[in-house]
Design a protein around this motif. Structure first.
Motif, PDB file in Angstrom:
ATOM      1  N   GLY A  57      -7.676 -37.671  -2.223  1.00  0.00           N
ATOM      2  CA  GLY A  57      -7.853 -36.840  -1.044  1.00  0.00           C
ATOM      3  C   GLY A  57      -7.541 -35.383  -1.257  1.00  0.00           C
ATOM      4  O   GLY A  57      -7.250 -34.650  -0.298  1.00  0.00           O
ATOM      5  N   LEU A  58      -7.632 -34.921  -2.497  1.00  0.00           N
ATOM      6  CA  LEU A  58      -7.267 -33.553  -2.836  1.00  0.00           C
ATOM      7  C   LEU A  58      -8.474 -32.640  -3.038  1.00  0.00           C
ATOM      8  O   LEU A  58      -8.329 -31.505  -3.483  1.00  0.00           O
ATOM      9  CB  LEU A  58      -6.393 -33.556  -4.093  1.00  0.00           C
ATOM     10  CG  LEU A  58      -5.081 -34.327  -3.952  1.00  0.00           C
ATOM     11  CD1 LEU A  58      -4.401 -34.459  -5.302  1.00  0.00           C
ATOM     12  CD2 LEU A  58      -4.168 -33.644  -2.944  1.00  0.00           C
ATOM     13  N   GLY A  59      -9.666 -33.160  -2.747  1.00  0.00           N
ATOM     14  CA  GLY A  59     -10.859 -32.334  -2.835  1.00  0.00           C
ATOM     15  C   GLY A  59     -11.429 -32.190  -4.227  1.00  0.00           C
ATOM     16  O   GLY A  59     -12.311 -31.358  -4.457  1.00  0.00           O
ATOM     17  N   ASP A  60     -10.924 -32.988  -5.167  1.00  0.00           N
ATOM     18  CA  ASP A  60     -11.446 -32.935  -6.530  1.00  0.00           C
ATOM     19  C   ASP A  60     -11.317 -34.314  -7.163  1.00  0.00           C
ATOM     20  O   ASP A  60     -10.992 -35.287  -6.485  1.00  0.00           O
ATOM     21  CB  ASP A  60     -10.708 -31.880  -7.360  1.00  0.00           C
ATOM     22  CG  ASP A  60      -9.203 -32.108  -7.407  1.00  0.00           C
ATOM     23  OD1 ASP A  60      -8.767 -33.286  -7.476  1.00  0.00           O
ATOM     24  OD2 ASP A  60      -8.437 -31.123  -7.375  1.00  0.00           O
ATOM     25  N   SER A  61     -11.593 -34.413  -8.469  1.00  0.00           N
ATOM     26  CA  SER A  61     -11.468 -35.692  -9.175  1.00  0.00           C
ATOM     27  C   SER A  61     -10.466 -35.573 -10.322  1.00  0.00           C
ATOM     28  O   SER A  61     -10.542 -36.306 -11.301  1.00  0.00           O
ATOM     29  CB  SER A  61     -12.834 -36.138  -9.707  1.00  0.00           C
ATOM     30  OG  SER A  61     -13.396 -35.141 -10.542  1.00  0.00           O
ATOM     31  N   VAL A  62      -9.521 -34.650 -10.203  1.00  0.00           N
ATOM     32  CA  VAL A  62      -8.513 -34.426 -11.233  1.00  0.00           C
ATOM     33  C   VAL A  62      -7.350 -35.394 -11.048  1.00  0.00           C
ATOM     34  O   VAL A  62      -6.819 -35.528  -9.942  1.00  0.00           O
ATOM     35  CB  VAL A  62      -7.993 -32.969 -11.173  1.00  0.00           C
ATOM     36  CG1 VAL A  62      -6.916 -32.743 -12.225  1.00  0.00           C
ATOM     37  CG2 VAL A  62      -9.143 -31.988 -11.359  1.00  0.00           C
ATOM     38  N   TYR A  63      -6.964 -36.061 -12.129  1.00  0.00           N
ATOM     39  CA  TYR A  63      -5.822 -36.974 -12.067  1.00  0.00           C
ATOM     40  C   TYR A  63      -4.531 -36.177 -11.870  1.00  0.00           C
ATOM     41  O   TYR A  63      -4.408 -35.040 -12.316  1.00  0.00           O
ATOM     42  CB  TYR A  63      -5.708 -37.787 -13.359  1.00  0.00           C
ATOM     43  CG  TYR A  63      -6.757 -38.871 -13.526  1.00  0.00           C
ATOM     44  CD1 TYR A  63      -7.992 -38.791 -12.884  1.00  0.00           C
ATOM     45  CD2 TYR A  63      -6.519 -39.956 -14.353  1.00  0.00           C
ATOM     46  CE1 TYR A  63      -8.953 -39.776 -13.052  1.00  0.00           C
ATOM     47  CE2 TYR A  63      -7.483 -40.950 -14.527  1.00  0.00           C
ATOM     48  CZ  TYR A  63      -8.699 -40.846 -13.870  1.00  0.00           C
ATOM     49  OH  TYR A  63      -9.644 -41.817 -14.026  1.00  0.00           O
ATOM     50  N   ARG A  64      -3.541 -36.777 -11.198  1.00  0.00           N
ATOM     51  CA  ARG A  64      -2.243 -36.140 -10.992  1.00  0.00           C
ATOM     52  C   ARG A  64      -1.142 -37.070 -11.493  1.00  0.00           C
ATOM     53  O   ARG A  64      -1.141 -38.261 -11.173  1.00  0.00           O
ATOM     54  CB  ARG A  64      -2.003 -35.846  -9.511  1.00  0.00           C
ATOM     55  CG  ARG A  64      -3.053 -34.992  -8.820  1.00  0.00           C
ATOM     56  CD  ARG A  64      -3.189 -33.604  -9.415  1.00  0.00           C
ATOM     57  NE  ARG A  64      -3.804 -32.630  -8.544  1.00  0.00           N
ATOM     58  CZ  ARG A  64      -5.087 -32.535  -8.241  1.00  0.00           C
ATOM     59  NH1 ARG A  64      -5.942 -33.419  -8.731  1.00  0.00           N
ATOM     60  NH2 ARG A  64      -5.543 -31.573  -7.461  1.00  0.00           N
ATOM     61  N   SER A  65      -0.192 -36.513 -12.250  1.00  0.00           N
ATOM     62  CA  SER A  65       0.920 -37.325 -12.743  1.00  0.00           C
ATOM     63  C   SER A  65       2.208 -37.078 -11.958  1.00  0.00           C
ATOM     64  O   SER A  65       3.256 -37.639 -12.288  1.00  0.00           O
ATOM     65  CB  SER A  65       1.168 -37.054 -14.232  1.00  0.00           C
ATOM     66  OG  SER A  65       1.512 -35.701 -14.446  1.00  0.00           O
ATOM     67  N   SER A  66       2.125 -36.235 -10.921  1.00  0.00           N
ATOM     68  CA  SER A  66       3.253 -35.987 -10.026  1.00  0.00           C
ATOM     69  C   SER A  66       2.734 -35.982  -8.593  1.00  0.00           C
ATOM     70  O   SER A  66       1.568 -35.630  -8.347  1.00  0.00           O
ATOM     71  CB  SER A  66       3.916 -34.641 -10.334  1.00  0.00           C
ATOM     72  OG  SER A  66       4.450 -34.616 -11.631  1.00  0.00           O
ATOM     73  N   PRO A  67       3.561 -36.360  -7.614  1.00  0.00           N
ATOM     74  CA  PRO A  67       3.124 -36.333  -6.220  1.00  0.00           C
ATOM     75  C   PRO A  67       2.624 -34.950  -5.815  1.00  0.00           C
ATOM     76  O   PRO A  67       3.267 -33.931  -6.083  1.00  0.00           O
ATOM     77  CB  PRO A  67       4.402 -36.699  -5.454  1.00  0.00           C
ATOM     78  CG  PRO A  67       5.179 -37.546  -6.412  1.00  0.00           C
ATOM     79  CD  PRO A  67       4.923 -36.918  -7.761  1.00  0.00           C
ATOM     80  N   THR A  68       1.443 -34.916  -5.190  1.00  0.00           N
ATOM     81  CA  THR A  68       0.808 -33.686  -4.742  1.00  0.00           C
ATOM     82  C   THR A  68       0.476 -33.823  -3.261  1.00  0.00           C
ATOM     83  O   THR A  68      -0.086 -34.840  -2.840  1.00  0.00           O
ATOM     84  CB  THR A  68      -0.480 -33.419  -5.538  1.00  0.00           C
ATOM     85  OG1 THR A  68      -0.175 -33.410  -6.940  1.00  0.00           O
ATOM     86  CG2 THR A  68      -1.098 -32.093  -5.145  1.00  0.00           C
TER      87      THR A  68
END
Length: 215
Positions: A173-184
């Protein structure tokens, strides 16, 4: 599959190849069988061939596939009967995704362990863990839910929504397809009550009764 009855018992049925039924064997069960004899189970979650459950006394128990350390006992050995994660009695909520376990304690801290290829443990790395590690140092986590696609969602006590892990198709739900390794943080709303993750999408509810979906 695994189910909890209103009397506090847990029942399982289906394939038991790696001990995921918790019955002490790896046999397949074609009819529901009870896991032990206890009536003190509180909440239970299942994922890819393993289960995690809390009891009314605040203890956390796991069983089944442990190839990625998702049982949190410091090993990668499968377990066909429930084993306790540590000795603490302050576990509030637990959620599971493919090869990973995410949990919240009564003090509002967030913990995770298991497979971490997509950063789903939220500890800022992609290193798998076979024992619980704390995610950050905050004590304001209220709810957590992990999707089958290694996407994880957390709601804080201030009503904000946070996500991390795999993000193919945009389920974070962040507007992209980038993986995140920390809560955003997802957006700026402070009215989230609960969010559930699924394979590559998620759904959440806000305090005004609106249902939101994405991914």
């Amino acid at each position: 599959s695994v189910l909890k009855k209103t009397n506090g018992t847990i029942w399982t049925v289906g394939r038991g190849s790696v001990g995921q039924l918790g019955t002490g064997t790896t046999a397949t069960q074609t009819s529901p069988v009870q896991v032990g004899a206890l009536t003190t189970w509180s909440k239970v979650r299942s994922a890819a061939y393993f289960c995690a459950a809390t009891k009314t006394d605040g203890t956390l128990w796991v069983w089944g596939n442990n190839a990625s350390g998702q049982l949190g006992d410091g090993t990668t050995v499968n377990k066909s009967s429930p084993i306790q994660v540590g000795a603490l009695t302050d576990w509030l909520q637990v959620s599971t995704t493919y090869g990973a376990t995410i949990a919240i304690k009564t003090n509002g801290t967030l913990w995770s362990w298991g497979y971490n290829n997509a950063g789903q443990l939220g500890d800022g790395t992609t290193t798998s863990r076979s024992s619980p590690v704390q995610v950050g140092a905050l004590t304001d986590w209220a709810n957590v839910s992990a999707g089958a696609g290694d996407n994880v969602y957390g709601v804080k006590t201030n009503g904000t929504l946070w996500s991390w892990g795999a993000n193919w198709s945009g389920p974070l739900g962040l507007g992209d397809s980038v993986y995140r390794s920390s809560p955003t943080q997802v957006g700026a709303l402070t009215t989230w009550t609960v969010v559930n993750g699924y394979n590559k999408w998620a759904a959440g509810v806000t305090t005004d009764g609106k249902l939101w979906t994405w991914g």
